[in-house]
Design a protein around this motif. Structure first.
Motif, mmCIF file in Angstrom:
data_model
loop_
_atom_site.group_PDB
_atom_site.id
_atom_site.type_symbol
_atom_site.label_atom_id
_atom_site.label_comp_id
_atom_site.label_asym_id
_atom_site.label_seq_id
_atom_site.Cartn_x
_atom_site.Cartn_y
_atom_site.Cartn_z
ATOM 1 N N PRO A 103 0.556 -1.111 0.072
ATOM 2 C CA PRO A 103 -0.118 -0.061 0.039
ATOM 3 C C PRO A 103 0.616 0.863 0.007
ATOM 4 C CG PRO A 103 -0.993 -1.688 1.399
ATOM 5 C CD PRO A 103 0.305 -2.046 1.152
ATOM 6 N N ARG A 104 2.267 1.121 0.626
ATOM 7 C CA ARG A 104 2.795 1.824 1.072
ATOM 8 C C ARG A 104 3.461 2.858 -0.874
ATOM 9 N NH1 ARG A 104 7.450 0.002 4.505
ATOM 10 N NH2 ARG A 104 7.524 -1.159 2.792
ATOM 11 N N LYS A 105 3.492 2.182 -1.482
ATOM 12 C CA LYS A 105 3.673 2.236 -3.603
ATOM 13 C C LYS A 105 2.437 2.985 -3.354
ATOM 14 C CE LYS A 105 6.817 -1.240 -3.374
ATOM 15 N NZ LYS A 105 7.209 -2.384 -4.202
ATOM 16 N N ARG A 106 1.395 3.062 -3.268
ATOM 17 C CA ARG A 106 -0.261 3.455 -3.707
ATOM 18 C C ARG A 106 0.065 4.993 -4.618
ATOM 19 N NH1 ARG A 106 -5.590 2.647 -2.537
ATOM 20 N NH2 ARG A 106 -4.484 1.406 -1.062
ATOM 21 N N ASN A 107 0.937 5.800 -4.618
ATOM 22 C CA ASN A 107 1.113 7.039 -5.275
ATOM 23 C C ASN A 107 2.188 7.213 -5.660
ATOM 24 O OD1 ASN A 107 -1.846 7.747 -4.030
ATOM 25 N ND2 ASN A 107 -1.069 8.231 -1.905
ATOM 26 N N LYS A 108 2.978 6.623 -5.800
ATOM 27 C CA LYS A 108 4.122 6.707 -6.424
ATOM 28 C C LYS A 108 3.654 6.263 -8.074
ATOM 29 C CE LYS A 108 6.438 6.966 -2.699
ATOM 30 N NZ LYS A 108 6.961 8.653 -2.260
ATOM 31 N N PRO A 109 5.078 6.926 -8.862
ATOM 32 C CA PRO A 109 4.437 6.560 -10.399
ATOM 33 C C PRO A 109 5.167 4.718 -10.639
ATOM 34 C CG PRO A 109 5.525 8.808 -9.701
ATOM 35 C CD PRO A 109 5.318 7.668 -8.577
ATOM 36 N N VAL A 110 4.787 4.668 -11.837
ATOM 37 C CA VAL A 110 5.164 2.702 -11.775
ATOM 38 C C VAL A 110 6.257 2.665 -12.639
ATOM 39 C CG1 VAL A 110 5.358 1.300 -13.594
ATOM 40 C CG2 VAL A 110 3.080 1.922 -12.823
ATOM 41 N N ARG A 111 7.082 4.152 -12.350
ATOM 42 C CA ARG A 111 8.975 3.690 -12.704
ATOM 43 C C ARG A 111 9.330 4.191 -11.168
ATOM 44 N NH1 ARG A 111 12.419 2.928 -16.657
ATOM 45 N NH2 ARG A 111 13.323 1.439 -14.513
ATOM 46 N N PHE A 112 9.366 5.045 -10.698
ATOM 47 C CA PHE A 112 9.394 4.613 -9.290
ATOM 48 C C PHE A 112 9.285 3.144 -8.281
ATOM 49 C CE2 PHE A 112 9.671 5.066 -4.739
ATOM 50 C CZ PHE A 112 10.449 5.696 -4.531
ATOM 51 N N ASN A 113 8.153 3.021 -8.604
ATOM 52 C CA ASN A 113 7.757 1.419 -8.415
ATOM 53 C C ASN A 113 9.202 0.799 -9.152
ATOM 54 O OD1 ASN A 113 6.592 2.047 -5.650
ATOM 55 N ND2 ASN A 113 4.802 1.718 -7.321
ATOM 56 N N PHE A 114 9.613 0.090 -10.236
ATOM 57 C CA PHE A 114 9.953 -0.267 -10.869
ATOM 58 C C PHE A 114 11.958 0.230 -10.213
ATOM 59 C CE2 PHE A 114 9.320 -2.191 -15.121
ATOM 60 C CZ PHE A 114 8.208 -2.513 -14.806
ATOM 61 N N ASP A 115 11.940 0.805 -10.160
ATOM 62 C CA ASP A 115 13.291 1.882 -9.947
ATOM 63 C C ASP A 115 13.741 0.647 -8.917
ATOM 64 O OD1 ASP A 115 13.878 2.640 -12.280
ATOM 65 O OD2 ASP A 115 13.492 5.064 -11.748
ATOM 66 N N THR A 116 12.817 0.658 -7.628
ATOM 67 C CA THR A 116 12.502 0.402 -6.196
ATOM 68 C C THR A 116 13.034 -0.892 -6.543
ATOM 69 O OG1 THR A 116 11.727 2.309 -5.679
ATOM 70 C CG2 THR A 116 12.270 0.264 -4.216
ATOM 71 N N GLU A 117 11.988 -1.794 -7.298
ATOM 72 C CA GLU A 117 12.204 -2.773 -7.030
ATOM 73 C C GLU A 117 13.784 -3.303 -7.719
ATOM 74 O OE1 GLU A 117 10.638 -5.363 -6.070
ATOM 75 O OE2 GLU A 117 9.010 -4.426 -5.015
ATOM 76 N N GLY A 118 13.888 -2.535 -8.840
ATOM 77 C CA GLY A 118 15.305 -3.334 -9.088
ATOM 78 C C GLY A 118 16.648 -2.798 -8.454
#
Length: 198
Positions: free
Chosen positions: A92-107
């Motif tokens: 849920p903490r990723k709710r308001n984050k852009p997909v690009r940001f979440n991709f980078d975080t996972e990477g």
């Protein structure tokens, strides 16, 4: 989702149920039709990265993530919306984050796991594989040191002139070279003393 491949949707549903083999099969099926599907490569990365997967392989996970990153610009509007939902459902903490940001975080998390694995395994084959496959990695020099350390310990265990000489020849830039040279001198002196000749 209009325009979005059901094989990919199924893949993420399988991941949510920890059915990783089925997820990889679903994503792979889609990639046969579209090898540039970023979200498929990303899904495969998530599957292989899971510690709960019997086929867990951090190298395959990282390779798939790099492919996902390479084709990220090709993500469609539907795919982007789907990934927003997926990331929000998984955290849920990723709710308001852009997909690009979440991709980078996972990477970043994935890369950290990869280098930790290489360090902790303390296996020369794993280190050599990393060096041959990821020559541009920011961790390249770090893994060179890991490889050299393992090789030097092997020479130390053998404790022969041949082993140390081989290490010096193969890894002339290694930080352990002074130790290897001193060990050679010590062993050579012992041989000379036993011979008791000039």
């Amino acid at each position: 989702l209009s325009g979005y491949s059901q094989s990919s949707v199924k893949g993420y549903k399988y991941i949510e149920k920890s059915e990783f083999d089925k997820a990889i099969e679903s994503f792979t099926k889609h990639l046969k039709d579209d090898s540039t599907c970023s979200v498929c490569h990303f899904g495969i990365a998530l599957a292989y990265a899971s510690a709960d997967y019997s086929g867990h392989d951090i190298f395959k996970a990282w390779d798939s993530y790099q492919s996902a990153n390479k084709y990220f610009s090709k993500i469609s509007t539907d795919e982007n919306e789907f990934m927003k939902i997926f990331f929000t459902d998984s955290d849920p903490r990723k709710r308001n984050k852009p997909v690009r940001f979440n991709f980078d975080t996972e990477g970043k998390l994935l890369e950290d796991v990869l280098i930790k694995y290489v360090r902790e395994e303390n296996n020369v084959d794993i280190a050599e594989h990393f060096l041959s496959v990821y020559p541009t990695s920011k961790y390249y020099e770090n893994v060179v040191h890991i490889r050299n350390h393992i090789k030097f310990r092997t020479a130390e265990k053998a404790n022969t002139l041949e082993a140390y000489a081989g290490f010096i020849k193969d890894y002339p830039e290694a930080a352990q070279i002074p130790k290897a040279i001193n060990a050679c001198y010590s062993l050579a002196f012992d041989v000379a003393r036993k011979e008791n000749t000039i």
